[in-house]
Scaffold this motif. Structure first.
Motif, mmCIF file in Angstrom:
data_model
loop_
_atom_site.group_PDB
_atom_site.id
_atom_site.type_symbol
_atom_site.label_atom_id
_atom_site.label_comp_id
_atom_site.label_asym_id
_atom_site.label_seq_id
_atom_site.Cartn_x
_atom_site.Cartn_y
_atom_site.Cartn_z
ATOM 1 N N GLN A 37 -15.218 -1.429 0.188
ATOM 2 C CA GLN A 37 -15.178 -2.744 0.831
ATOM 3 C C GLN A 37 -16.432 -3.034 1.660
ATOM 4 O O GLN A 37 -16.802 -4.196 1.843
ATOM 5 C CB GLN A 37 -13.936 -2.854 1.719
ATOM 6 C CG GLN A 37 -12.632 -2.995 0.950
ATOM 7 C CD GLN A 37 -11.426 -3.019 1.858
ATOM 8 O OE1 GLN A 37 -11.265 -2.153 2.714
ATOM 9 N NE2 GLN A 37 -10.571 -4.016 1.685
ATOM 10 N N THR A 48 -13.546 -8.948 -0.119
ATOM 11 C CA THR A 48 -12.091 -8.777 -0.112
ATOM 12 C C THR A 48 -11.418 -10.140 -0.018
ATOM 13 O O THR A 48 -11.739 -10.940 0.868
ATOM 14 C CB THR A 48 -11.653 -7.899 1.077
ATOM 15 O OG1 THR A 48 -12.280 -6.613 0.969
ATOM 16 C CG2 THR A 48 -10.139 -7.717 1.077
ATOM 17 N N SER A 50 -7.686 -12.226 0.172
ATOM 18 C CA SER A 50 -6.288 -12.052 0.543
ATOM 19 C C SER A 50 -5.363 -12.681 -0.494
ATOM 20 O O SER A 50 -5.629 -13.772 -1.016
ATOM 21 C CB SER A 50 -6.028 -12.687 1.904
ATOM 22 O OG SER A 50 -4.640 -12.630 2.223
ATOM 23 N N SER A 87 -6.306 -7.979 -1.872
ATOM 24 C CA SER A 87 -5.539 -7.254 -0.849
ATOM 25 C C SER A 87 -4.288 -8.019 -0.440
ATOM 26 O O SER A 87 -4.341 -9.231 -0.215
ATOM 27 C CB SER A 87 -6.406 -7.015 0.390
ATOM 28 O OG SER A 87 -5.649 -6.422 1.435
ATOM 29 N N ARG A 89 -2.507 -6.834 2.254
ATOM 30 C CA ARG A 89 -2.236 -6.401 3.631
ATOM 31 C C ARG A 89 -1.999 -7.619 4.520
ATOM 32 O O ARG A 89 -2.617 -8.667 4.320
ATOM 33 C CB ARG A 89 -3.394 -5.583 4.187
ATOM 34 C CG ARG A 89 -3.376 -4.117 3.780
ATOM 35 C CD ARG A 89 -4.372 -3.338 4.603
ATOM 36 N NE ARG A 89 -4.456 -1.932 4.221
ATOM 37 C CZ ARG A 89 -3.713 -0.965 4.759
ATOM 38 N NH1 ARG A 89 -2.825 -1.258 5.692
ATOM 39 N NH2 ARG A 89 -3.851 0.291 4.368
ATOM 40 N N GLU A 125 -5.844 -3.529 -3.445
ATOM 41 C CA GLU A 125 -5.290 -2.881 -2.253
ATOM 42 C C GLU A 125 -3.884 -3.456 -2.074
ATOM 43 O O GLU A 125 -3.725 -4.597 -1.659
ATOM 44 C CB GLU A 125 -6.151 -3.195 -1.033
ATOM 45 C CG GLU A 125 -5.611 -2.596 0.266
ATOM 46 C CD GLU A 125 -6.407 -3.038 1.486
ATOM 47 O OE1 GLU A 125 -6.384 -2.303 2.494
ATOM 48 O OE2 GLU A 125 -7.028 -4.111 1.441
ATOM 49 N N SER A 126 -2.865 -2.656 -2.412
ATOM 50 C CA SER A 126 -1.515 -3.229 -2.460
ATOM 51 C C SER A 126 -0.445 -2.236 -2.021
ATOM 52 O O SER A 126 -0.550 -1.030 -2.256
ATOM 53 C CB SER A 126 -1.216 -3.718 -3.883
ATOM 54 O OG SER A 126 0.111 -4.192 -3.979
ATOM 55 N N TYR A 149 -1.544 1.684 -0.598
ATOM 56 C CA TYR A 149 -1.519 2.097 0.803
ATOM 57 C C TYR A 149 -0.110 2.342 1.343
ATOM 58 O O TYR A 149 0.094 3.197 2.204
ATOM 59 C CB TYR A 149 -2.260 1.084 1.694
ATOM 60 C CG TYR A 149 -1.646 -0.298 1.756
ATOM 61 C CD1 TYR A 149 -0.598 -0.589 2.620
ATOM 62 C CD2 TYR A 149 -2.134 -1.322 0.951
ATOM 63 C CE1 TYR A 149 -0.041 -1.850 2.689
ATOM 64 C CE2 TYR A 149 -1.581 -2.595 1.004
ATOM 65 C CZ TYR A 149 -0.537 -2.854 1.873
ATOM 66 O OH TYR A 149 0.029 -4.102 1.931
#
Length: 243
Positions: A37, A48, A50, A87, A89, A125-126, A149
């Motif tokens: 990243q 990145t 969202s 991602s 997050r 990223e999940s 993650y």
């Protein structure tokens, strides 16, 4: 092993713009993801994006969120990015995430339609992926590398409660990644595929219960013999899960 970045022109292997990161396998630790990243060099630039959207808005909110992600990816690529990190997050009471496979495959086919897919690496990223089938579908629909993650957080919790027979988190994470990679290789070998790079983007799946309209836009060229639900129904299911 997998290559992340610009995989180049098969007709011109000496193209100087062909630059990729070599990775032993597609499962990333948190530290490895953070390194990717932060890339911002002459050869690699990561951005990145969202996958979150307002869960309390209309059933069209998820479709609008997908379009936003694709637009942001286009702009990032215009500004020199060659690695896109998707991602989810930050999920909270008001924000849900676009399903990881839907977003990943949608972006994959969006880039193919724009004829720039081989120049861009996609990383996820999940908190969603946790078993072998999840990883296989994500790789099969174009994701090069995955950071699960929430699976790691679950391992930390198990270690904290001493439920892993004395294993440290580092050892547990190493075993989880090893088992996951072996599981993926077992699946792809049953399909007659011998390398991870050959399986990447191969779409060796058949959809059950998804509409042709949804398939054509986000899972292009996937077999779907019995029709089924569309994006609006997926958004409703996503909201119910979130609640």
């Amino acid at each position: 092993s997998v290559l992340l970045g610009n995989s180049g022109n098969l007709m011109d292997p000496d193209d100087p713009h062909t630059t990729s990161l070599f990775m032993d396998h597609p499962i990333l630790t948190n530290r490895q993801l953070q390194t990717i990243q932060q890339l911002d060099t002459a050869q690699f630039k990561a951005v990145t994006l969202s996958l979150l959207y307002d869960i309390h808005s209309s059933n069209q909110a998820m479709e609008k969120a997908l379009d936003r992600v694709f637009d942001q990816a286009d702009k990032a690529i215009e500004n020199g990015a060659n690695i896109i990190v998707l991602s989810d997050r930050g999920v909270d009471q008001d924000h849900a995430a676009i399903p990881a496979l839907l977003a990943s495959s949608g972006l994959h086919h969006h880039l193919i339609a724009n004829e720039i897919r081989t120049s861009i690496g996609i990383v996820l990223e999940s908190g969603e992926p946790r078993d072998v089938h999840h990883f296989c579908t994500l790789i099969g629909y174009g994701v090069t590398a995955i950071n699960p993650y929430l699976a790691y957080e679950s391992l930390k919790d198990l270690c904290h409660r001493n439920l892993l027979e004395g294993l440290s988190f580092e050892e547990a994470q190493k075993q989880f990644i090893s088992a996951t990679v072996k599981g993926i290789m077992k699946v792809i070998s049953k399909m007659g595929v011998s390398t991870m790079r050959s399986y990447h983007g191969s779409q060796t799946f058949e959809a059950v219960g998804l509409s042709s309209e949804l398939i054509n836009k986000y899972f292009t060229m996937t077999a779907s013999r019995i029709e089924g639900i569309g994006l609006e129904e997926l958004a409703q299911e996503n909201r119910l899960r979130h609640e």
